[in-house]
Design an enzyme around this catalytic site. Sequence first.
Site, PDB file in Angstrom:
ATOM      1  N   ARG A 149       6.509   6.346  -0.239  1.00 39.76           N
ATOM      2  CA  ARG A 149       6.800   4.904  -0.123  1.00 39.76           C
ATOM      3  C   ARG A 149       7.554   4.532   1.157  1.00 39.76           C
ATOM      4  O   ARG A 149       8.177   3.474   1.238  1.00 39.76           O
ATOM      5  CB  ARG A 149       7.595   4.390  -1.340  1.00 39.76           C
ATOM      6  CG  ARG A 149       6.879   4.566  -2.659  1.00 39.76           C
ATOM      7  CD  ARG A 149       5.603   3.726  -2.725  1.00 39.76           C
ATOM      8  NE  ARG A 149       4.901   3.957  -3.977  1.00 39.76           N
ATOM      9  CZ  ARG A 149       3.906   4.849  -4.138  1.00 39.76           C
ATOM     10  NH1 ARG A 149       3.468   5.578  -3.119  1.00 39.76           N
ATOM     11  NH2 ARG A 149       3.312   4.993  -5.300  1.00 39.76           N
ATOM     12  N   GLU A 179      11.077  -1.085  -5.802  1.00 47.75           N
ATOM     13  CA  GLU A 179       9.986  -0.791  -4.855  1.00 47.75           C
ATOM     14  C   GLU A 179       9.513  -2.035  -4.089  1.00 47.75           C
ATOM     15  O   GLU A 179       9.408  -1.992  -2.859  1.00 47.75           O
ATOM     16  CB  GLU A 179       8.797  -0.153  -5.589  1.00 47.75           C
ATOM     17  CG  GLU A 179       7.673   0.194  -4.634  1.00 47.75           C
ATOM     18  CD  GLU A 179       6.441   0.744  -5.320  1.00 47.75           C
ATOM     19  OE1 GLU A 179       6.549   1.775  -5.999  1.00 47.75           O
ATOM     20  OE2 GLU A 179       5.365   0.140  -5.168  1.00 47.75           O
ATOM     21  N   SER A 202       4.458  -1.204  -9.889  1.00 47.23           N
ATOM     22  CA  SER A 202       5.651  -0.381 -10.180  1.00 47.23           C
ATOM     23  C   SER A 202       6.871  -1.083  -9.613  1.00 47.23           C
ATOM     24  O   SER A 202       6.920  -1.365  -8.414  1.00 47.23           O
ATOM     25  CB  SER A 202       5.524   0.978  -9.517  1.00 47.23           C
ATOM     26  OG  SER A 202       4.370   1.616  -9.977  1.00 47.23           O
TER      27      SER A 202
HETATM   28  C1  FAD Z   1      -0.714  -4.252 -10.955  1.00 48.20           C
HETATM   29  C2  FAD Z   1      -0.287  -3.546  -9.705  1.00 48.20           C
HETATM   30  C3  FAD Z   1      -0.494  -2.177  -9.571  1.00 48.20           C
HETATM   31  C4  FAD Z   1      -0.085  -1.491  -8.410  1.00 48.20           C
HETATM   32  N1  FAD Z   1      -0.328  -0.133  -8.324  1.00 48.20           N
HETATM   33  C5  FAD Z   1       0.064   0.540  -7.214  1.00 48.20           C
HETATM   34  C6  FAD Z   1      -0.188   1.946  -7.089  1.00 48.20           C
HETATM   35  O1  FAD Z   1      -0.778   2.577  -7.966  1.00 48.20           O
HETATM   36  N2  FAD Z   1       0.244   2.570  -5.974  1.00 48.20           N
HETATM   37  C7  FAD Z   1       0.876   1.894  -4.968  1.00 48.20           C
HETATM   38  O2  FAD Z   1       1.240   2.536  -3.974  1.00 48.20           O
HETATM   39  N3  FAD Z   1       1.114   0.567  -5.054  1.00 48.20           N
HETATM   40  C8  FAD Z   1       0.719  -0.122  -6.143  1.00 48.20           C
HETATM   41  N4  FAD Z   1       0.964  -1.468  -6.239  1.00 48.20           N
HETATM   42  C9  FAD Z   1       1.636  -2.174  -5.135  1.00 48.20           C
HETATM   43  C10 FAD Z   1       0.661  -2.874  -4.161  1.00 48.20           C
HETATM   44  O3  FAD Z   1      -0.618  -2.955  -4.714  1.00 48.20           O
HETATM   45  C11 FAD Z   1       0.580  -2.125  -2.813  1.00 48.20           C
HETATM   46  O4  FAD Z   1       1.856  -1.972  -2.249  1.00 48.20           O
HETATM   47  C12 FAD Z   1      -0.351  -2.841  -1.844  1.00 48.20           C
HETATM   48  O5  FAD Z   1      -0.496  -2.083  -0.670  1.00 48.20           O
HETATM   49  C13 FAD Z   1       0.175  -4.235  -1.489  1.00 48.20           C
HETATM   50  O6  FAD Z   1      -0.785  -4.900  -0.706  1.00 48.20           O
HETATM   51  P1  FAD Z   1      -0.578  -6.421  -0.335  1.00 48.20           P
HETATM   52  O7  FAD Z   1      -1.626  -6.813   0.628  1.00 48.20           O
HETATM   53  O8  FAD Z   1      -0.473  -7.224  -1.548  1.00 48.20           O
HETATM   54  O9  FAD Z   1       0.846  -6.321   0.400  1.00 48.20           O
HETATM   55  P2  FAD Z   1       1.972  -7.437   0.452  1.00 48.20           P
HETATM   56  O10 FAD Z   1       2.721  -7.460  -0.826  1.00 48.20           O
HETATM   57  O11 FAD Z   1       1.416  -8.700   0.944  1.00 48.20           O
HETATM   58  O12 FAD Z   1       2.919  -6.794   1.581  1.00 48.20           O
HETATM   59  C14 FAD Z   1       3.634  -5.608   1.285  1.00 48.20           C
HETATM   60  C15 FAD Z   1       4.481  -5.216   2.518  1.00 48.20           C
HETATM   61  O13 FAD Z   1       3.621  -4.863   3.582  1.00 48.20           O
HETATM   62  C16 FAD Z   1       3.839  -5.717   4.718  1.00 48.20           C
HETATM   63  N5  FAD Z   1       2.501  -5.999   5.243  1.00 48.20           N
HETATM   64  C17 FAD Z   1       1.459  -6.551   4.590  1.00 48.20           C
HETATM   65  N6  FAD Z   1       0.380  -6.604   5.379  1.00 48.20           N
HETATM   66  C18 FAD Z   1       0.761  -6.082   6.578  1.00 48.20           C
HETATM   67  C19 FAD Z   1       0.104  -5.882   7.835  1.00 48.20           C
HETATM   68  N7  FAD Z   1      -1.176  -6.236   8.023  1.00 48.20           N
HETATM   69  N8  FAD Z   1       0.815  -5.332   8.849  1.00 48.20           N
HETATM   70  C20 FAD Z   1       2.115  -4.974   8.691  1.00 48.20           C
HETATM   71  N9  FAD Z   1       2.786  -5.166   7.536  1.00 48.20           N
HETATM   72  C21 FAD Z   1       2.124  -5.703   6.514  1.00 48.20           C
HETATM   73  C22 FAD Z   1       4.535  -6.938   4.169  1.00 48.20           C
HETATM   74  O14 FAD Z   1       5.336  -7.550   5.165  1.00 48.20           O
HETATM   75  C23 FAD Z   1       5.359  -6.346   3.055  1.00 48.20           C
HETATM   76  O15 FAD Z   1       6.529  -5.766   3.590  1.00 48.20           O
HETATM   77  C24 FAD Z   1       0.549  -2.188  -7.382  1.00 48.20           C
HETATM   78  C25 FAD Z   1       0.762  -3.587  -7.499  1.00 48.20           C
HETATM   79  C26 FAD Z   1       0.343  -4.257  -8.639  1.00 48.20           C
HETATM   80  C27 FAD Z   1       0.579  -5.747  -8.749  1.00 48.20           C
END
Ligand code: FAD
Length: 356
Positions: free
Chosen positions: A179, A350, A255
């Site tokens: 992470r 997280e 998580s």
């Molecule tokens: C139901 C559920 C299940 C999940 N299961 C998992 C799992 O099994 N494993 C896991 O690791 N995670 C899991 N997650 C967390 C999440 O899916 C991941 O962290 C995913 O990568 C988030 O993507 P996002 O586009 O929504 O990121 P966001 O929430 O929009 O951004 C997350 C972070 O990344 C930064 N960011 C976003 N895009 C960029 C970019 N293009 N360049 C630089 N920085 C950026 C943002 O500033 C922020 O700090 C889960 C979430 C949910 C809701």
Amino acid sequence: MKLRENVPISELTTMRLGGSARFVAEVSSLQDLREAYEFAENGGISDTSAKTSDTKKPLPVFILGDGANTIGRDEGFPGLIILNRLKGMEVVEETSDDVLVRAMGGENWDAFVGFCSERGYSGIECLSAIPGTVGAAPVQNIGAYGQDISQTIDNVEAYDTKTHEMVVIGRDEMKMSYRSTIFNTGADAGRYFITAVTLRLENDEKLEPPFYNSLQKYLDEHGISDYSPANIRAAVSAIRSEKLPDPAVEASAGSFFKNIHLSDEEAEEAKLKGLKIYDKPNGDHVLNAGWLIEAAGLKGKALPGGFHISDKAALILINDSAKSYKDLEQARAEIVRAVFDKFGFKLSQEPVEIVA
Ligand SMILES: Cc1cc2nc3c(=O)[nH]c(=O)nc-3n(C[C@H](O)[C@H](O)[C@H](O)COP(=O)(O)OP(=O)(O)OC[C@H]3O[C@@H](n4cnc5c(N)ncnc54)[C@H](O)[C@@H]3O)c2cc1C
């Protein structure tokens, strides 16, 4: 770029909390991206010639994908949130052994896993059905069922907000661990806007058992012995849809707490106390935060503030009715206190929070 004003952050994040963002820009080209940063640099004025000495200071910028790992606060965000909507996926290079695949940062992560798995490329099939964008995937080094993106990432292309140049960042420079990467930790956290991700996957290879317990159980029960990327992807997706909330239906950020990594000594001590420790092949000892929450008797329980802990996955905090970040603080404090009182370990959150 598409620009909106005073947009509720609760509508941009899967936990559905947070006041308004002053500006939100959707970027679907590199030109849009540059314009968005210029707009913020000029204090929220599109026409740079209109800037005078008494115009506003540069606005803070927050990068957002689908908001699946991000939480808004009640005070909102006084700057510009840039939504990554850069699209495209391609096979860059293929040999009989491996293949380079590239996706733009605004693509849906699961669609990219599908694109790869259906072509028989192995290496990210266990990361199926993780919500969010491709560009966010390297940020916290997403992982599930024994795979994480650090194992297959080759490079990312990014806009460097410090130098205003496009850069290519190789796998070793990303300092990926559980992470944590340069994108979310240390001096360069938030510096790079990831525009594209390139992975190196195995061509015509299959994962070998043993798999994670729940995955192995599913494969055995369904008589699946062909571990093709498409079959593993289908199995992982089926398990996840049973166990994890669909962000479109139930509000959560996945998580909510990080697993705890212990030294050899700490792990021995914890085992003597009866705690379940997972000794990884690389020598790492992991104390599962979900296990701690369940053992503290909180699985499925309602919490103050309008939240409950999922009855299927103890690590998932679900927002039933909360509208305020203060409600989340209450619920979080209750969980952290219960686990600390029982086991002496302090859980850490997280998902990231949007702060100026
Ligand atoms: C139901 C559920 C299940 C999940 N299961 C998992 C799992 O099994 N494993 C896991 O690791 N995670 C899991 N997650 C967390 C999440 O899916 C991941 O962290 C995913 O990568 C988030 O993507 P996002 O586009 O929504 O990121 P966001 O929430 O929009 O951004 C997350 C972070 O990344 C930064 N960011 C976003 N895009 C960029 C970019 N293009 N360049 C630089 N920085 C950026 C943002 O500033 C922020 O700090 C889960 C979430 C949910 C809701």
